[in-house]
Write an enzyme that holds these catalytic residues in place. Structure first.
Site, short mmCIF file in Angstrom:
data_model
loop_
_atom_site.label_atom_id
_atom_site.label_comp_id
_atom_site.label_asym_id
_atom_site.label_seq_id
_atom_site.Cartn_x
_atom_site.Cartn_y
_atom_site.Cartn_z
CB CYS A 190 -5.42 1.66 0.17
SG CYS A 190 -4.45 1.80 -1.25
CG HIS B 83 -3.40 -2.61 1.13
ND1 HIS B 83 -4.65 -2.75 0.82
CD2 HIS B 83 -2.74 -1.87 0.24
CE1 HIS B 83 -5.00 -2.16 -0.33
NE2 HIS B 83 -3.90 -1.50 -0.78
CD GLU C 211 -5.85 -4.84 3.89
OE1 GLU C 211 -5.89 -4.52 2.54
OE2 GLU C 211 -5.39 -4.06 4.56
#
Length: 222
Positions: free
Chosen positions: A80, A199, A201
């Site tokens: 990002c 994202h 994660e």
């Protein structure tokens, strides 16, 4: 092997994802705040956050120029906001412009999807990952959009690792002639460098972290 993450963003989530990976090598994850921290790292993940804030903090802490040197020789993944910093050029910047690290031969647009309330999730086509028949749920939060691929003849080739369905592009981004690429590209690799405009994660699916370690980090250490 030491992997670092700098200054601002989803440090804990990336750390947890790396620690879940089934590699025999042990990973030590460091929060990079100083040039001395950075010098200890074999690879770097630049997390999401706010790209101008990350760049400002890096400059104030004396890490910005060392980061630019690090990107030239070590594996780096930007997610990002980190993807913006890894880009060669950026559009839709704040007043005063945007400091960049470079490393990937692309042009990207900040907040290409709009504001926070226009964040979304979508199933991605992930031909470049393990188990590509299994879609990956991408979480897009004020996400940037890839506008152009700009590799020179001497640059490593750019590989598309994941993409959106063209039908998911909002009208403001879709092209009248349906030439939506590369706006649908949401994960790219170029040599040791890797970016995702979303994202990974924030999910329990570790395949992007596995890909970065396997294809960018371990290959660079051979």
């Amino acid at each position: 092997m030491r992997s670092g993450q700098p200054l601002q963003g989803a440090f804990v989530e990336h750390q947890a994802a790396l620690e879940r990976l089934p590699f025999h090598r042990k990973f030590e994850v460091l929060l990079v705040k100083t040039p001395e921290d950075l010098a200890k790292c074999d690879a770097l993940i630049i997390p999401g956050g706010e790209s101008t804030t990350i760049a400002l903090l890096a400059k104030l802490s004396g890490v910005l120029d060392p980061l630019r040197e690090f990107v030239k020789v070590k594996p780096v993944w930007g997610t990002c906001a980190g993807a913006i910093l890894l880009s060669q050029a950026v559009e839709n910047t704040k007043k005063g412009g945007q400091e960049l690290l470079g490393g990937m031969s692309i042009t990207i647009a900040r907040n290409g999807w709009g504001s926070q309330i226009e964040s979304f999730e979508a199933q991605l086509e992930v031909d470049g990952l393990q188990n590509p028949e299994q879609p990956f749920t991408g979480l897009f939060i004020r996400a940037p959009v890839v506008l152009k691929l700009n590799p020179s003849p001497d640059d490593p080739p750019i590989e598309v690792i994941a993409r959106l369905s063209p039908g998911l592009l909002p009208p403001a981004l879709a092209s009248p002639d349906h030439s939506d690429e590369p706006k649908i590209f949401v994960a790219l690799r170029q040599g040791m460098h890797f970016l995702t405009t979303f994202h990974p994660e924030l999910t329990e699916d570790n395949r992007f972290h596995e890909y970065f370690v396997r294809e960018c980090v371990l290959t660079a250490k051979r």
